[in-house]
Motif scaffolding. Sequence first.
Motif, PDB file in Angstrom:
ATOM      1  N   ASN A   4       0.855  -1.189   0.000  1.00 17.63           N
ATOM      2  CA  ASN A   4       0.000   0.000   0.000  1.00 17.63           C
ATOM      3  C   ASN A   4       0.886   1.232   0.000  1.00 17.63           C
ATOM      4  O   ASN A   4       1.602   1.482   0.976  1.00 17.63           O
ATOM      5  N   PRO A   5       0.870   2.033  -1.089  1.00 20.01           N
ATOM      6  CA  PRO A   5       1.748   3.212  -1.138  1.00 20.01           C
ATOM      7  C   PRO A   5       1.427   4.246  -0.062  1.00 20.01           C
ATOM      8  O   PRO A   5       2.316   4.970   0.385  1.00 20.01           O
ATOM      9  N   ILE A   6       0.157   4.307   0.373  1.00 20.82           N
ATOM     10  CA  ILE A   6      -0.213   5.253   1.434  1.00 20.82           C
ATOM     11  C   ILE A   6       0.456   4.861   2.748  1.00 20.82           C
ATOM     12  O   ILE A   6       0.964   5.706   3.490  1.00 20.82           O
ATOM     13  N   THR A   7       0.459   3.560   3.022  1.00 16.51           N
ATOM     14  CA  THR A   7       1.145   3.068   4.225  1.00 16.51           C
ATOM     15  C   THR A   7       2.629   3.403   4.170  1.00 16.51           C
ATOM     16  O   THR A   7       3.221   3.855   5.156  1.00 16.51           O
ATOM     17  N   GLY A   8       3.231   3.174   2.995  1.00 16.00           N
ATOM     18  CA  GLY A   8       4.652   3.479   2.852  1.00 16.00           C
ATOM     19  C   GLY A   8       4.947   4.947   3.068  1.00 16.00           C
ATOM     20  O   GLY A   8       5.893   5.303   3.790  1.00 16.00           O
ATOM     21  N   GLY A  10       3.276   6.976   4.769  1.00 14.07           N
ATOM     22  CA  GLY A  10       3.018   7.311   6.166  1.00 14.07           C
ATOM     23  C   GLY A  10       4.221   7.120   7.064  1.00 14.07           C
ATOM     24  O   GLY A  10       4.370   7.822   8.077  1.00 14.07           O
ATOM     25  N   TYR A  11       5.117   6.193   6.699  1.00 17.08           N
ATOM     26  CA  TYR A  11       6.316   5.990   7.525  1.00 17.08           C
ATOM     27  C   TYR A  11       7.240   7.207   7.480  1.00 17.08           C
ATOM     28  O   TYR A  11       7.874   7.539   8.484  1.00 17.08           O
ATOM     29  N   LEU A  12       7.304   7.882   6.328  1.00 20.97           N
ATOM     30  CA  LEU A  12       8.125   9.097   6.273  1.00 20.97           C
ATOM     31  C   LEU A  12       7.500  10.201   7.120  1.00 20.97           C
ATOM     32  O   LEU A  12       8.212  10.941   7.818  1.00 20.97           O
ATOM     33  N   VAL A  13       6.177  10.320   7.078  1.00 22.24           N
ATOM     34  CA  VAL A  13       5.485  11.315   7.901  1.00 22.24           C
ATOM     35  C   VAL A  13       5.746  11.056   9.385  1.00 22.24           C
ATOM     36  O   VAL A  13       6.045  11.973  10.162  1.00 22.24           O
ATOM     37  N   GLN A 199       8.506  -7.915  -1.730  1.00 24.95           N
ATOM     38  CA  GLN A 199       7.304  -8.640  -1.333  1.00 24.95           C
ATOM     39  C   GLN A 199       6.120  -7.702  -1.125  1.00 24.95           C
ATOM     40  O   GLN A 199       4.964  -8.114  -1.279  1.00 24.95           O
ATOM     41  N   GLU A 200       6.400  -6.439  -0.778  1.00 24.92           N
ATOM     42  CA  GLU A 200       5.355  -5.412  -0.712  1.00 24.92           C
ATOM     43  C   GLU A 200       5.884  -4.167  -1.401  1.00 24.92           C
ATOM     44  O   GLU A 200       6.078  -3.120  -0.792  1.00 24.92           O
ATOM     45  N   ARG A 201       6.106  -4.312  -2.703  1.00 26.98           N
ATOM     46  CA  ARG A 201       6.792  -3.281  -3.471  1.00 26.98           C
ATOM     47  C   ARG A 201       6.060  -1.932  -3.425  1.00 26.98           C
ATOM     48  O   ARG A 201       6.704  -0.886  -3.354  1.00 26.98           O
ATOM     49  N   LEU A 202       4.733  -1.951  -3.457  1.00 26.78           N
ATOM     50  CA  LEU A 202       3.998  -0.686  -3.480  1.00 26.78           C
ATOM     51  C   LEU A 202       4.191   0.099  -2.186  1.00 26.78           C
ATOM     52  O   LEU A 202       4.203   1.333  -2.207  1.00 26.78           O
ATOM     53  N   THR A 203       4.337  -0.601  -1.071  1.00 25.14           N
ATOM     54  CA  THR A 203       4.628   0.092   0.185  1.00 25.14           C
ATOM     55  C   THR A 203       5.985   0.775   0.104  1.00 25.14           C
ATOM     56  O   THR A 203       6.139   1.942   0.493  1.00 25.14           O
ATOM     57  N   GLY A 231      11.991   7.023   9.535  1.00 28.89           N
ATOM     58  CA  GLY A 231      10.827   6.389   8.933  1.00 28.89           C
ATOM     59  C   GLY A 231      11.116   4.959   8.493  1.00 28.89           C
ATOM     60  O   GLY A 231      10.280   4.061   8.673  1.00 28.89           O
ATOM     61  N   ALA A 232      12.290   4.729   7.910  1.00 31.32           N
ATOM     62  CA  ALA A 232      12.663   3.382   7.484  1.00 31.32           C
ATOM     63  C   ALA A 232      12.794   2.438   8.676  1.00 31.32           C
ATOM     64  O   ALA A 232      12.445   1.253   8.585  1.00 31.32           O
ATOM     65  N   THR A 233      13.274   2.962   9.795  1.00 29.50           N
ATOM     66  CA  THR A 233      13.404   2.137  11.002  1.00 29.50           C
ATOM     67  C   THR A 233      12.027   1.778  11.548  1.00 29.50           C
ATOM     68  O   THR A 233      11.794   0.639  11.978  1.00 29.50           O
ATOM     69  N   LEU A 234      11.109   2.745  11.520  1.00 24.99           N
ATOM     70  CA  LEU A 234       9.725   2.458  11.898  1.00 24.99           C
ATOM     71  C   LEU A 234       9.133   1.381  10.995  1.00 24.99           C
ATOM     72  O   LEU A 234       8.443   0.461  11.455  1.00 24.99           O
ATOM     73  N   TYR A 235       9.397   1.498   9.710  1.00 28.51           N
ATOM     74  CA  TYR A 235       8.932   0.515   8.725  1.00 28.51           C
ATOM     75  C   TYR A 235       9.463  -0.870   9.065  1.00 28.51           C
ATOM     76  O   TYR A 235       8.720  -1.863   9.069  1.00 28.51           O
ATOM     77  N   TRP A 236      10.748  -0.956   9.376  1.00 30.08           N
ATOM     78  CA  TRP A 236      11.359  -2.234   9.722  1.00 30.08           C
ATOM     79  C   TRP A 236      10.724  -2.834  10.969  1.00 30.08           C
ATOM     80  O   TRP A 236      10.326  -4.009  10.984  1.00 30.08           O
ATOM     81  N   VAL A 237      10.611  -2.036  12.021  1.00 29.95           N
ATOM     82  CA  VAL A 237      10.107  -2.550  13.301  1.00 29.95           C
ATOM     83  C   VAL A 237       8.646  -2.991  13.168  1.00 29.95           C
ATOM     84  O   VAL A 237       8.261  -4.056  13.665  1.00 29.95           O
ATOM     85  N   GLU A 238       7.827  -2.200  12.466  1.00 30.98           N
ATOM     86  CA  GLU A 238       6.400  -2.511  12.376  1.00 30.98           C
ATOM     87  C   GLU A 238       6.093  -3.609  11.358  1.00 30.98           C
ATOM     88  O   GLU A 238       5.158  -4.393  11.551  1.00 30.98           O
TER      89      GLU A 238
END
Length: 256
Positions: A4-8, A10-13, A199-203, A231-238
């Motif tokens: 989901n590109p919106i989810t992706g 959101g991690y930068l925000v 595996q979740e390229r759009l995110t 944001g990338a670290t949040l992405y990794w952890v979540e």
Amino acid sequence: MRGNPITGAGYLVKGLKMLPDPEIRPFVIVPLLINVVLFIAAFWVLFSQMGGWIDGLLSYLPDWASFLHWFLWPLFALMVLLVAYYSFSIVANLIAAPFNGFLSEKVEKRLRGELVVDEGWKALLAMVPRSIQRELAKLVYYLPRVLFLLILSFVPVINVISPLLWLWFGAWMMAIQYCDYPMDNNKVSFGQMKLLLKQERLTAIGFGGLIQACMLVPLLNLLIMPAAVVGATLYWVEAHAGEERPLPTQGRLNRA
């Protein structure tokens, strides 16, 4: 494609919102300063050379397609901006890599509720060899693909869509650039990191795409490097930390 590109995005925000956190703020300063220097240099070169570069690209259009100049000029301008930024980023990220890895490590501890302490220069210097090695791996991945896109940019007819290909590729590379820091800290190989993102390229594209967009916004772009690391670290952890994932096979790595 999954994700989901919106989810992706959101991690930068979330990364931007977390920058003032007093526990990680001391580790944001150096990446922030490096990003400021990067943009001063990039914009000086761009505003003195960009017009000539774009006119040179448009000169490869056949005469019958000259009516497309008005449409392609802004697209090529965006393409030049992205290429120039990433070229400057190669140098900046080589310099900033240990600091970004250090920042990512502290953010992950903060997210997990662990004590965040400054371990001094010895801990930072210990990360230098590994960080430089990963940056070189990204460079080896990036160069043949960017050369291929450059060739397409000079092929008549195909060059009409090349700016869109640059946008997609730039977003993908931004995701790889910044998601690599937390994954490297957690001993995820470069090949497996690419597989996880695919595996979740759009995110990943949503995350990297918003990084690209924010780079074009004055003042906000100065915060992008540390915000993207957070944001990338949040992405990794979540999204990925703690999951049991098999190592990719060699065949799958070759397709990544």
